[in-house]
Design a protein around this motif. Structure first.
Motif, mmCIF file in Angstrom:
data_model
loop_
_atom_site.group_PDB
_atom_site.id
_atom_site.type_symbol
_atom_site.label_atom_id
_atom_site.label_comp_id
_atom_site.label_asym_id
_atom_site.label_seq_id
_atom_site.Cartn_x
_atom_site.Cartn_y
_atom_site.Cartn_z
ATOM 1 N N PHE A 154 0.873 -1.299 -0.039
ATOM 2 C CA PHE A 154 0.025 -0.187 -0.055
ATOM 3 C C PHE A 154 0.645 1.290 0.018
ATOM 4 C CE2 PHE A 154 -3.123 -2.984 1.030
ATOM 5 C CZ PHE A 154 -4.570 -2.214 0.668
ATOM 6 N N LEU A 155 0.624 2.153 -0.781
ATOM 7 C CA LEU A 155 1.204 3.236 -0.774
ATOM 8 C C LEU A 155 0.513 4.388 0.217
ATOM 9 C CD1 LEU A 155 2.326 5.541 -3.997
ATOM 10 C CD2 LEU A 155 1.478 6.608 -1.810
ATOM 11 N N MET A 156 0.960 4.886 1.272
ATOM 12 C CA MET A 156 0.468 5.493 2.466
ATOM 13 C C MET A 156 0.777 6.856 2.277
ATOM 14 S SD MET A 156 -0.980 2.744 3.750
ATOM 15 C CE MET A 156 -1.783 3.468 5.093
ATOM 16 N N ALA A 157 -0.114 7.759 1.671
ATOM 17 C CA ALA A 157 -0.007 9.125 1.812
ATOM 18 C C ALA A 157 -0.456 9.766 3.219
ATOM 19 C CB ALA A 157 -0.823 9.856 0.856
ATOM 20 N N LEU A 158 0.866 10.305 3.897
ATOM 21 C CA LEU A 158 0.551 11.120 5.328
ATOM 22 C C LEU A 158 -0.193 12.222 5.216
ATOM 23 C CD1 LEU A 158 2.728 8.922 5.468
ATOM 24 C CD2 LEU A 158 3.685 10.223 7.408
ATOM 25 N N PRO A 159 -1.041 12.628 6.186
ATOM 26 C CA PRO A 159 -1.565 13.999 6.141
ATOM 27 C C PRO A 159 -0.743 14.977 6.008
ATOM 28 C CG PRO A 159 -2.259 12.689 8.109
ATOM 29 C CD PRO A 159 -1.159 11.990 7.521
ATOM 30 N N GLU A 160 -1.068 16.297 5.223
ATOM 31 C CA GLU A 160 -0.005 17.212 5.016
ATOM 32 C C GLU A 160 0.552 17.784 6.508
ATOM 33 O OE1 GLU A 160 0.390 18.716 2.258
ATOM 34 O OE2 GLU A 160 -1.197 17.844 1.044
ATOM 35 N N ASN A 161 1.790 18.091 6.306
ATOM 36 C CA ASN A 161 2.817 18.731 7.294
ATOM 37 C C ASN A 161 2.854 17.861 8.681
ATOM 38 O OD1 ASN A 161 2.997 21.333 5.839
ATOM 39 N ND2 ASN A 161 0.891 21.726 6.563
ATOM 40 N N HIS A 162 2.821 16.471 8.121
ATOM 41 C CA HIS A 162 2.973 15.460 9.336
ATOM 42 C C HIS A 162 4.314 15.688 10.163
ATOM 43 C CE1 HIS A 162 3.401 11.395 10.953
ATOM 44 N NE2 HIS A 162 2.220 11.429 10.849
ATOM 45 N N PRO A 163 4.196 15.524 11.341
ATOM 46 C CA PRO A 163 5.165 15.891 12.440
ATOM 47 C C PRO A 163 6.605 15.128 11.840
ATOM 48 C CG PRO A 163 3.440 15.430 13.588
ATOM 49 C CD PRO A 163 2.899 15.128 12.247
ATOM 50 N N SER A 164 6.187 14.014 11.404
ATOM 51 C CA SER A 164 7.490 13.053 10.890
ATOM 52 C C SER A 164 8.426 13.586 9.801
ATOM 53 C CB SER A 164 7.137 11.621 10.636
ATOM 54 O OG SER A 164 6.385 11.662 9.314
ATOM 55 N N GLY A 165 7.756 14.588 9.067
ATOM 56 C CA GLY A 165 8.555 15.319 7.727
ATOM 57 C C GLY A 165 8.150 14.432 6.634
ATOM 58 N N ARG A 166 7.575 13.246 6.703
ATOM 59 C CA ARG A 166 7.316 12.519 5.361
ATOM 60 C C ARG A 166 6.180 12.607 5.065
ATOM 61 N NH1 ARG A 166 10.281 7.569 8.727
ATOM 62 N NH2 ARG A 166 9.915 9.110 10.271
ATOM 63 N N ASP A 167 5.951 12.654 3.728
ATOM 64 C CA ASP A 167 4.637 12.773 3.038
ATOM 65 C C ASP A 167 4.005 11.472 2.530
ATOM 66 O OD1 ASP A 167 6.324 12.351 0.858
ATOM 67 O OD2 ASP A 167 5.923 14.128 -0.125
ATOM 68 N N ALA A 168 4.873 10.278 2.386
ATOM 69 C CA ALA A 168 4.396 9.161 1.856
ATOM 70 C C ALA A 168 5.368 7.831 2.192
ATOM 71 C CB ALA A 168 4.414 9.080 0.378
ATOM 72 N N MET A 169 4.787 6.843 2.459
ATOM 73 C CA MET A 169 5.596 5.611 2.797
ATOM 74 C C MET A 169 4.828 4.176 1.905
ATOM 75 S SD MET A 169 5.502 6.026 6.877
ATOM 76 C CE MET A 169 6.735 4.772 7.106
ATOM 77 N N ILE A 170 5.602 3.423 2.025
ATOM 78 C CA ILE A 170 5.469 2.204 1.623
ATOM 79 C C ILE A 170 5.240 1.009 2.543
ATOM 80 C CG2 ILE A 170 5.824 0.094 -0.059
ATOM 81 C CD1 ILE A 170 5.479 2.509 -1.622
ATOM 82 N N PHE A 171 3.997 0.422 2.383
ATOM 83 C CA PHE A 171 3.669 -0.797 3.690
ATOM 84 C C PHE A 171 3.518 -2.036 2.792
ATOM 85 C CE2 PHE A 171 1.464 1.496 7.481
ATOM 86 C CZ PHE A 171 2.553 2.423 7.701
ATOM 87 N N SER A 172 4.367 -2.976 3.152
ATOM 88 C CA SER A 172 4.288 -4.244 2.410
ATOM 89 C C SER A 172 4.905 -5.451 3.145
ATOM 90 C CB SER A 172 5.479 -4.153 1.401
ATOM 91 O OG SER A 172 5.368 -4.996 0.740
ATOM 92 N N ASP A 173 4.312 -6.619 3.326
ATOM 93 C CA ASP A 173 3.208 -6.807 2.102
ATOM 94 C C ASP A 173 1.761 -6.795 3.176
ATOM 95 O OD1 ASP A 173 1.211 -8.110 0.789
ATOM 96 O OD2 ASP A 173 2.479 -9.325 -0.412
#
Length: 332
Positions: A154-173
């Motif tokens: 799953f391509l996980m799009a994080l909410p805008e301005n997430h505290p982690s500084g990340r905007d997207a991640m890959i969750f597998s499998d």
């Protein structure tokens, strides 16, 4: 979310032809129309001619050449697809009559279009189950020759301005392989790292997850992850990866500094590899429903050509985003 806008923009820069196996579903029609308006793809909608044509009139796109309709009951391609399907599956006891019936199945029809170079990729699963959608892809399109297995993410799009500084991640499998071995986990991790680069355009940082961090617990399930991490590191030393790690040690720099000193990830992983399907499926749904992430998937990796599965709870925007993902896979 900006990451999803970027995804669609990058797909629009290199559009492809995507076939939708559930072309009469209102969400599919709306998502496909949006994809065409964004310039992401040319679309073929598979299903009843009259029903889809009426839906396109309602969507104010009745005669756009970027959207075509293919009805398996009347298409001239059905006979050709049946003949190819028969040759492909006759060793499994399929007869010509059975192949003809299968060619009229929209999932098989769409997959055959991809196999026979009539389209660049296919998307389904808004109505059909994951098992039916994946089965058609595996039987018709097949595994890529260099892929140890087919897996999903799953391509996980994080909410805008997430505290982690990340905007997207890959969750597998998170959608397909139930209980991978150490070797399969390593292969899933490598495929997911490549998907991260392909879809997000960033360097992958891969965490192999467990309920243990660096020996904090001992169990055969932990050993499976540590062996996978070691195998991945041995085979691909240039890939930034680490394991076994608990999620917080992979995601939060301050926790990583405490629990996983010296980890090359430094709590900044963007590819999370779950030890089994229980963990992966639960994890992505928690991130989606409590964390506010947008979840695009399950996206399949390891096939000879792109075929992807929608959630049956999807909305039209999810369809458009999955079309964009499939375009980027097809044009990589």
């Amino acid at each position: 979310m900006s990451v999803l806008r970027d995804l669609r923009d990058r797909a629009a820069a290199r559009p492809a032809h995507i076939v939708m196996s559930e072309g009469s579903d209102p969400r599919i029609v709306a998502g496909a129309v949006a994809a065409v308006r964004h310039g992401i793809a040319r679309i073929t909608l598979v299903g009843p001619q009259d029903e889809i044509a009426a839906a396109l009139v309602v969507a104010d796109m009745p005669n756009n050449p970027a959207i075509t309709i293919a009805d398996p009951e009347t298409s001239t391609f059905t006979t050709e697809a049946a003949a190819t399907y028969y040759e492909l599956r006759k060793h499994k006891g399929i007869t010509p009559d059975m192949a003809e019936a299968q060619a009229r199945n929209p999932l098989v029809f769409a997959a055959m279009m991809v196999r026979m170079n009539r389209a660049d990729g296919t998307v389904g699963g808004a109505v059909a189950t994951t098992s039916d959608t994946v089965r058609a892809a595996l039987q018709v399109i097949g595994k890529a020759e260099d892929a140890p297995l087919v897996s999903s993410f799953f391509l996980m799009a994080l909410p805008e301005n997430h505290p982690s500084g990340r905007d997207a991640m890959i969750f597998s499998d998170s959608g397909l392989v139930i209980e991978p071995t150490s070797e399969e986990l390593a292969a899933i991790a490598l495929a997911s790292a490549n998907s991260c680069s392909q879809l997000l355009g960033v360097a992958p940082k891969v965490a192999l997850l467990s309920f243990s961090t660096k020996g904090s617990a001992r169990h055969e399930k932990v050993t499976k992850v540590t062996q996978a991490a070691a195998l991945l590191k041995e085979q691909h030393p240039d890939l930034t990866s680490d394991g076994e790690l608990q999620f917080d040690a992979a995601f939060v720099p301050s926790v990583a500094a405490s629990k996983a000193k010296g980890s090359p990830l430094e709590g900044a992983a963007n590819v999370m590899i779950f030890p089994n399907l229980d963990a992966g499926n639960i994890g992505y749904k928690i991130a989606q429903r409590i964390g506010g992430c947008a979840a695009i998937g399950p996206v399949l990796q390891g096939l000879a050509k792109p075929a992807n599965d929608l959630s049956r709870g999807c909305v039209a925007e999810d369809v458009t985003n999955m079309i964009a993902v499939t375009v980027l896979q097809a044009t990589a």
